[in-house]
Design a protein around this motif. Sequence first.
Motif, PDB file in Angstrom:
ATOM      1  N   SER A  31       0.832  -1.102   0.293  1.00 19.34           N
ATOM      2  CA  SER A  31      -0.080  -0.111   0.139  1.00 19.34           C
ATOM      3  C   SER A  31       1.003   0.858   0.195  1.00 19.34           C
ATOM      4  O   SER A  31       1.784   1.345   0.604  1.00 19.34           O
ATOM      5  N   LYS A  32       0.289   2.779  -0.922  1.00 20.64           N
ATOM      6  CA  LYS A  32       0.870   3.597  -0.698  1.00 20.64           C
ATOM      7  C   LYS A  32       0.286   4.989   0.226  1.00 20.64           C
ATOM      8  O   LYS A  32       0.678   5.585   0.161  1.00 20.64           O
ATOM      9  N   THR A  33      -0.559   4.208   0.985  1.00 21.12           N
ATOM     10  CA  THR A  33      -1.153   4.820   2.076  1.00 21.12           C
ATOM     11  C   THR A  33      -1.054   3.903   3.805  1.00 21.12           C
ATOM     12  O   THR A  33       0.202   3.615   3.686  1.00 21.12           O
ATOM     13  N   ASP A  34      -1.637   4.710   4.391  1.00 16.35           N
ATOM     14  CA  ASP A  34      -1.655   4.226   5.911  1.00 16.35           C
ATOM     15  C   ASP A  34      -2.325   3.019   6.196  1.00 16.35           C
ATOM     16  O   ASP A  34      -2.295   2.637   7.340  1.00 16.35           O
ATOM     17  N   ASN A  35      -3.271   2.644   5.226  1.00 14.50           N
ATOM     18  CA  ASN A  35      -3.878   1.759   5.194  1.00 14.50           C
ATOM     19  C   ASN A  35      -3.065  -0.094   4.752  1.00 14.50           C
ATOM     20  O   ASN A  35      -3.290   0.127   2.987  1.00 14.50           O
ATOM     21  N   PRO A  36      -2.901  -0.337   5.401  1.00 14.43           N
ATOM     22  CA  PRO A  36      -2.265  -1.832   5.063  1.00 14.43           C
ATOM     23  C   PRO A  36      -3.396  -2.688   4.064  1.00 14.43           C
ATOM     24  O   PRO A  36      -2.192  -3.083   3.038  1.00 14.43           O
ATOM     25  N   TYR A  37      -4.205  -2.671   4.776  1.00 17.73           N
ATOM     26  CA  TYR A  37      -5.218  -3.446   3.187  1.00 17.73           C
ATOM     27  C   TYR A  37      -5.470  -2.851   1.810  1.00 17.73           C
ATOM     28  O   TYR A  37      -6.258  -3.391   0.878  1.00 17.73           O
ATOM     29  N   TYR A  42      -8.392 -11.382   5.005  1.00 17.89           N
ATOM     30  CA  TYR A  42      -7.991 -12.480   5.397  1.00 17.89           C
ATOM     31  C   TYR A  42      -6.737 -12.568   5.178  1.00 17.89           C
ATOM     32  O   TYR A  42      -5.455 -13.354   5.535  1.00 17.89           O
ATOM     33  N   SER A  43      -6.649 -13.010   3.778  1.00 18.37           N
ATOM     34  CA  SER A  43      -4.815 -13.626   3.382  1.00 18.37           C
ATOM     35  C   SER A  43      -3.945 -12.685   3.463  1.00 18.37           C
ATOM     36  O   SER A  43      -2.696 -12.844   4.356  1.00 18.37           O
ATOM     37  N   TYR A  44      -4.298 -10.903   3.198  1.00 14.44           N
ATOM     38  CA  TYR A  44      -3.571 -10.523   3.905  1.00 14.44           C
ATOM     39  C   TYR A  44      -2.850 -10.387   5.663  1.00 14.44           C
ATOM     40  O   TYR A  44      -1.838 -10.373   6.181  1.00 14.44           O
ATOM     41  N   ASP A  45      -3.919 -11.283   6.108  1.00 16.02           N
ATOM     42  CA  ASP A  45      -3.645 -10.862   7.674  1.00 16.02           C
ATOM     43  C   ASP A  45      -2.640 -12.915   8.048  1.00 16.02           C
ATOM     44  O   ASP A  45      -2.050 -12.220   8.853  1.00 16.02           O
ATOM     45  N   GLN A  46      -2.914 -13.318   7.156  1.00 12.70           N
ATOM     46  CA  GLN A  46      -2.477 -14.135   7.644  1.00 12.70           C
ATOM     47  C   GLN A  46      -0.680 -14.481   7.130  1.00 12.70           C
ATOM     48  O   GLN A  46       0.288 -15.017   7.440  1.00 12.70           O
ATOM     49  N   VAL A  47      -0.939 -13.928   6.056  1.00 12.97           N
ATOM     50  CA  VAL A  47       0.766 -13.668   5.262  1.00 12.97           C
ATOM     51  C   VAL A  47       1.094 -13.047   5.915  1.00 12.97           C
ATOM     52  O   VAL A  47       2.919 -13.335   5.735  1.00 12.97           O
ATOM     53  N   ARG A  48       0.898 -11.693   6.735  1.00 12.05           N
ATOM     54  CA  ARG A  48       1.944 -11.143   7.287  1.00 12.05           C
ATOM     55  C   ARG A  48       2.300 -11.669   8.387  1.00 12.05           C
ATOM     56  O   ARG A  48       3.259 -10.748   9.195  1.00 12.05           O
ATOM     57  N   GLU A  49       1.437 -12.360   8.878  1.00 11.17           N
ATOM     58  CA  GLU A  49       1.816 -13.378  10.161  1.00 11.17           C
ATOM     59  C   GLU A  49       2.799 -14.355  10.187  1.00 11.17           C
ATOM     60  O   GLU A  49       2.494 -15.802  10.478  1.00 11.17           O
TER      61      GLU A  49
END
Length: 465
Positions: free
Chosen positions: A33-39, A86-93
């Motif tokens: 992301s280029k913003t403050d929102n990681p999603y 959901y997929s981003y939360d899993q991959v980030r962890e």
Amino acid sequence: MVQYRDGNYFSEFEKNIFDILPGLAYYCKFIPSKTDNPYDYSLILEYASKGCMELVGISAAEFIKQNKNVLEHLMTEDDVKRTHNYSYDQVREHKSYEMKYRIKFASGLLKWVWDIGAGDYDKQGNIIGYKGVIMDISEEKFNELELQEENKQLKASIEQANGLGRIIGRSKAMQNVYELIMKASENDMNVIILGETGCGKDLVAKAIHEYSGKKGDYVPVNCGAIPEQLMESEFFGHTKGSFSGAYANKQGFIAAADNGTLFLDEIGEIPLNLQVKLLRTLENRTYTPLGSNTPKNSNFRLITATHRDLNQMVQEKNMRSDFFYRINVLEIHLPPLRERENDLFLLVENYFKRKNAKITLPLKVRLAMQNYHWPGNVRELHNFLDKYLFLGEDALKSLHFSEEDSFLMNLTANTLSFKEATEEFERQIIMKSLSQNQGNTAKCAECLDMNLRTLQRKIKQFGIK
């Protein structure tokens, strides 16, 4: 030739394997992301296996040319945000992800897919890509949804009906039972049905089996009717010559219930040594017939029932605690007939209907039945009705009323007039409802579907305190 934009994400051997998989293998480049929102991240498809054509009807090369995550554009709107976040939360962890979602085509065709994947990371642990496999599960999912919809419609109709399947009753107590039956039918958890003898525990077990859509058989077993020395052979089966009298190979209850339901009635009668062996079978769904060294599998669903206090049996060391906790996942308490308000004559009506008997019970008989406690429950009721078909009112003699119940004795002696019997009948019902509602007249009026002022007037009229 496998299509991918740049970078060697997989070896040639891996690509060859992916191309013969029953699904679409993929690699997506991760754009943070280029913003403050990681999603707000995006994915660009870099690699797709040949299964792309079968799954979505587009070649891998055409898919990659789109320069975006084409699947997100094919997803139904409500699935996009759910899977994206959901997929981003899993991959980030640094965890794998597993998602089921729908993809919709311009033709209106809808497919359910199963997406299993994980993240790809650089040496610093930063996300650089997603990689995984997508498989078509439409047939399986649509069958599941069809069953869920049938159950949903059934739930909506239960309150307006006189029962569920072959179970008769529309009392609040039975409505609670129906709700648990439908909940149990939606999964494979072990169920235990608790209730007095004659309540119909077998009907509840059969209903769970039928509404769960099991393809295998329903196998009912009365544990109290099997001699202890034969129990192991009856449950696990045996091979020819394994013991004296074993003249041929025999399939046991567990094998017979494969892909179906094993219903163990009177589970409290199973001895401790067999509880140990059944516990192992429940843990891994494998068993070994007597006389054999070859373990076998049986994918059965277990339902048990008893009228005994199993907690007390555990305390008295007559049942293993680990066995008790394994079978007791979902409890269904089946109420006795005396606690099923207004169900009695529904059961009577259903009984006469099945017997093709056009009979109207006289007031004397109805009053006696209404005030009897039915210790044998529905089984005793059916026994009484069998006698009534042959003996008429003389069948009342088979009901064991308490001697101090003067009202019932008067009924038997037939000394009440119609008016007296009707008033006494009302008084008994009001007193019973007041007792069950701890004297709360508002709740009593609601249960009896009666105006509160009318109820108060009758309480005064009948001298009820």
